[in-house]
Design a protein around this motif. Structure first.
Motif, PDB file in Angstrom:
ATOM      1  N   ARG A   1     -15.072  15.668   5.412  1.00  0.00           N
ATOM      2  CA  ARG A   1     -14.111  14.955   6.368  1.00  0.00           C
ATOM      3  C   ARG A   1     -14.837  13.503   6.936  1.00  0.00           C
ATOM      4  NH1 ARG A   1     -12.598  18.287  11.754  1.00  0.00           N
ATOM      5  NH2 ARG A   1     -14.527  18.113  11.915  1.00  0.00           N
ATOM      6  N   THR A   2     -14.111  12.384   6.671  1.00  0.00           N
ATOM      7  CA  THR A   2     -14.545  11.102   6.754  1.00  0.00           C
ATOM      8  C   THR A   2     -13.734  10.519   7.931  1.00  0.00           C
ATOM      9  OG1 THR A   2     -13.375  10.104   4.965  1.00  0.00           O
ATOM     10  CG2 THR A   2     -15.883  11.209   4.887  1.00  0.00           C
ATOM     11  N   SER A   3     -14.353   9.560   8.699  1.00  0.00           N
ATOM     12  CA  SER A   3     -13.393   8.567   9.538  1.00  0.00           C
ATOM     13  C   SER A   3     -13.965   7.180   9.311  1.00  0.00           C
ATOM     14  CB  SER A   3     -13.467   9.208  10.956  1.00  0.00           C
ATOM     15  OG  SER A   3     -13.037  10.208  11.163  1.00  0.00           O
ATOM     16  N   LYS A   4     -13.057   6.129   9.069  1.00  0.00           N
ATOM     17  CA  LYS A   4     -13.422   4.870   8.959  1.00  0.00           C
ATOM     18  C   LYS A   4     -13.411   4.208  10.451  1.00  0.00           C
ATOM     19  CE  LYS A   4     -13.213   4.858   4.052  1.00  0.00           C
ATOM     20  NZ  LYS A   4     -11.902   5.568   3.435  1.00  0.00           N
ATOM     21  N   VAL A   5     -14.119   3.508  10.962  1.00  0.00           N
ATOM     22  CA  VAL A   5     -14.125   2.601  12.104  1.00  0.00           C
ATOM     23  C   VAL A   5     -14.386   1.166  11.580  1.00  0.00           C
ATOM     24  CG1 VAL A   5     -14.517   2.125  14.589  1.00  0.00           C
ATOM     25  CG2 VAL A   5     -14.622   4.444  13.386  1.00  0.00           C
ATOM     26  N   TYR A   6     -13.398   0.271  11.965  1.00  0.00           N
ATOM     27  CA  TYR A   6     -13.513  -1.208  11.712  1.00  0.00           C
ATOM     28  C   TYR A   6     -14.048  -1.917  13.106  1.00  0.00           C
ATOM     29  CZ  TYR A   6     -11.740   0.012   7.186  1.00  0.00           C
ATOM     30  OH  TYR A   6     -11.382   0.690   6.099  1.00  0.00           O
ATOM     31  N   LEU A   7     -15.020  -2.374  13.067  1.00  0.00           N
ATOM     32  CA  LEU A   7     -15.295  -3.240  14.552  1.00  0.00           C
ATOM     33  C   LEU A   7     -15.494  -4.719  14.075  1.00  0.00           C
ATOM     34  CD1 LEU A   7     -18.194  -1.046  15.417  1.00  0.00           C
ATOM     35  CD2 LEU A   7     -16.163  -0.775  16.216  1.00  0.00           C
ATOM     36  N   ALA A   8     -14.904  -5.307  15.071  1.00  0.00           N
ATOM     37  CA  ALA A   8     -14.783  -6.956  14.912  1.00  0.00           C
ATOM     38  C   ALA A   8     -15.822  -7.506  15.827  1.00  0.00           C
ATOM     39  CB  ALA A   8     -13.596  -7.623  15.204  1.00  0.00           C
ATOM     40  N   GLY A   9     -16.344  -8.460  15.679  1.00  0.00           N
ATOM     41  CA  GLY A   9     -17.412  -9.320  16.557  1.00  0.00           C
ATOM     42  C   GLY A   9     -16.947  -9.457  17.904  1.00  0.00           C
ATOM     43  N   LEU A  10     -17.780  -9.801  18.758  1.00  0.00           N
ATOM     44  CA  LEU A  10     -17.389  -9.912  20.272  1.00  0.00           C
ATOM     45  C   LEU A  10     -17.005 -11.592  20.395  1.00  0.00           C
ATOM     46  CD1 LEU A  10     -20.129  -8.291  22.164  1.00  0.00           C
ATOM     47  CD2 LEU A  10     -17.874  -7.396  21.803  1.00  0.00           C
ATOM     48  N   ASP A  11     -15.910 -11.807  21.058  1.00  0.00           N
ATOM     49  CA  ASP A  11     -15.666 -13.278  21.168  1.00  0.00           C
ATOM     50  C   ASP A  11     -16.387 -13.574  22.504  1.00  0.00           C
ATOM     51  OD1 ASP A  11     -14.018 -12.214  23.468  1.00  0.00           O
ATOM     52  OD2 ASP A  11     -12.101 -12.398  22.335  1.00  0.00           O
ATOM     53  N   GLN A  12     -16.155 -14.831  22.840  1.00  0.00           N
ATOM     54  CA  GLN A  12     -17.055 -15.372  24.057  1.00  0.00           C
ATOM     55  C   GLN A  12     -16.601 -14.704  25.142  1.00  0.00           C
ATOM     56  OE1 GLN A  12     -19.187 -17.858  23.792  1.00  0.00           O
ATOM     57  NE2 GLN A  12     -20.061 -17.352  25.842  1.00  0.00           N
ATOM     58  N   GLU A  13     -15.344 -14.317  25.725  1.00  0.00           N
ATOM     59  CA  GLU A  13     -14.833 -13.612  26.970  1.00  0.00           C
ATOM     60  C   GLU A  13     -15.354 -12.326  26.893  1.00  0.00           C
ATOM     61  OE1 GLU A  13     -10.893 -12.386  29.014  1.00  0.00           O
ATOM     62  OE2 GLU A  13     -10.609 -14.193  27.623  1.00  0.00           O
ATOM     63  N   ASP A  14     -15.289 -11.575  25.864  1.00  0.00           N
ATOM     64  CA  ASP A  14     -16.090 -10.312  25.817  1.00  0.00           C
ATOM     65  C   ASP A  14     -17.509 -10.477  26.195  1.00  0.00           C
ATOM     66  OD1 ASP A  14     -13.417  -9.194  25.378  1.00  0.00           O
ATOM     67  OD2 ASP A  14     -13.590  -9.265  23.207  1.00  0.00           O
ATOM     68  N   LEU A  15     -18.167 -11.198  25.484  1.00  0.00           N
ATOM     69  CA  LEU A  15     -19.503 -11.377  25.751  1.00  0.00           C
ATOM     70  C   LEU A  15     -19.974 -11.651  26.974  1.00  0.00           C
ATOM     71  CD1 LEU A  15     -22.376 -11.069  24.304  1.00  0.00           C
ATOM     72  CD2 LEU A  15     -22.114 -13.635  23.591  1.00  0.00           C
ATOM     73  N   ASN A  16     -19.315 -12.544  27.640  1.00  0.00           N
ATOM     74  CA  ASN A  16     -19.299 -13.130  29.158  1.00  0.00           C
ATOM     75  C   ASN A  16     -19.107 -11.863  29.922  1.00  0.00           C
ATOM     76  OD1 ASN A  16     -20.244 -15.486  28.659  1.00  0.00           O
ATOM     77  ND2 ASN A  16     -18.000 -16.425  28.967  1.00  0.00           N
ATOM     78  N   THR A  17     -18.020 -11.036  29.686  1.00  0.00           N
ATOM     79  CA  THR A  17     -18.096  -9.851  30.632  1.00  0.00           C
ATOM     80  C   THR A  17     -18.878  -8.990  30.610  1.00  0.00           C
ATOM     81  OG1 THR A  17     -15.330 -10.164  30.241  1.00  0.00           O
ATOM     82  CG2 THR A  17     -16.047  -7.927  30.949  1.00  0.00           C
ATOM     83  N   MET A  18     -19.526  -8.654  29.370  1.00  0.00           N
ATOM     84  CA  MET A  18     -20.693  -7.499  29.158  1.00  0.00           C
ATOM     85  C   MET A  18     -21.718  -8.171  29.936  1.00  0.00           C
ATOM     86  SD  MET A  18     -22.080  -6.100  25.599  1.00  0.00           S
ATOM     87  CE  MET A  18     -23.057  -7.618  25.215  1.00  0.00           C
ATOM     88  N   ILE A  19     -22.187  -9.347  29.635  1.00  0.00           N
ATOM     89  CA  ILE A  19     -23.284  -9.931  30.308  1.00  0.00           C
ATOM     90  C   ILE A  19     -23.291  -9.858  32.065  1.00  0.00           C
ATOM     91  CG2 ILE A  19     -24.731 -11.914  30.594  1.00  0.00           C
ATOM     92  CD1 ILE A  19     -24.373 -12.759  27.884  1.00  0.00           C
ATOM     93  N   SER A  20     -22.051 -10.118  32.562  1.00  0.00           N
ATOM     94  CA  SER A  20     -21.815 -10.126  33.831  1.00  0.00           C
ATOM     95  C   SER A  20     -21.959  -8.623  34.458  1.00  0.00           C
ATOM     96  CB  SER A  20     -20.568 -11.058  34.219  1.00  0.00           C
ATOM     97  OG  SER A  20     -19.520 -10.073  33.757  1.00  0.00           O
ATOM     98  N   ASP A  21     -21.298  -7.923  33.567  1.00  0.00           N
ATOM     99  CA  ASP A  21     -21.209  -6.317  33.889  1.00  0.00           C
ATOM    100  C   ASP A  21     -22.938  -5.793  34.101  1.00  0.00           C
ATOM    101  OD1 ASP A  21     -18.477  -6.199  34.228  1.00  0.00           O
ATOM    102  OD2 ASP A  21     -18.251  -5.286  32.332  1.00  0.00           O
ATOM    103  N   ALA A  22     -23.785  -6.396  33.325  1.00  0.00           N
ATOM    104  CA  ALA A  22     -25.093  -5.658  33.174  1.00  0.00           C
ATOM    105  C   ALA A  22     -25.761  -6.504  34.191  1.00  0.00           C
ATOM    106  CB  ALA A  22     -25.583  -6.186  31.728  1.00  0.00           C
ATOM    107  N   LEU A  23     -25.569  -7.552  34.594  1.00  0.00           N
ATOM    108  CA  LEU A  23     -26.328  -8.211  35.821  1.00  0.00           C
ATOM    109  C   LEU A  23     -25.638  -7.672  37.128  1.00  0.00           C
ATOM    110  CD1 LEU A  23     -26.116 -11.885  34.612  1.00  0.00           C
ATOM    111  CD2 LEU A  23     -27.827 -10.172  34.543  1.00  0.00           C
TER     112      LEU A  23
END
Length: 115
Positions: free
Chosen positions: A93-115
């Motif tokens: 049984r297999t599953s494939k998950v495709y992930l795209a890179g983070l865009d600038q807005e997602d990166l800013n949100t992730m960093i602000s959430d971490a702070l």
């Protein structure tokens, strides 16, 4: 690519040892997880070992496998795609998950959430 006899014997020995280990340490109550990153660098022998372990029907292993690769670093004829096809043929049984890179807005949100 020609595999030397000694190399093939070594791969079978590694495969046998890993398979026995997985059978001993894993169970439905105590599954194990194997995570391999950057599988685009794996050669056909390493992928054969992975296939053997994941398609084991003789043991009572219970394994969750996650393998990652960078799709921009592999061509359609890479051995990795052959592994995925062989796993499906072996009824793994297999599953494939495709992930795209983070865009600038997602990166800013992730960093602000971490702070």
């Amino acid at each position: 690519m020609r595999v030397e006899v000694g190399e093939a014997m070594n791969a079978r020995s590694v495969c046998f040892t890993l398979l026995r280990f997985v059978r001993v340490v894993s169970s439905p109550r105590h599954p194990i997880m194997l995570f391999l990153d950057d599988m685009q660098w794996a050669d056909s022998t390493a992928l054969d070992v992975i296939h053997t372990i994941l398609s084991d029907t003789m043991g009572s292993s219970c394994m969750f496998f996650v393998g990652t690769y960078r799709d921009n670093e592999v061509q359609i004829d890479h051995d990795l795609f052959d592994l995925m096809e062989r796993l499906e043929i072996s009824n793994v049984r297999t599953s494939k998950v495709y992930l795209a890179g983070l865009d600038q807005e997602d990166l800013n949100t992730m960093i602000s959430d971490a702070l």
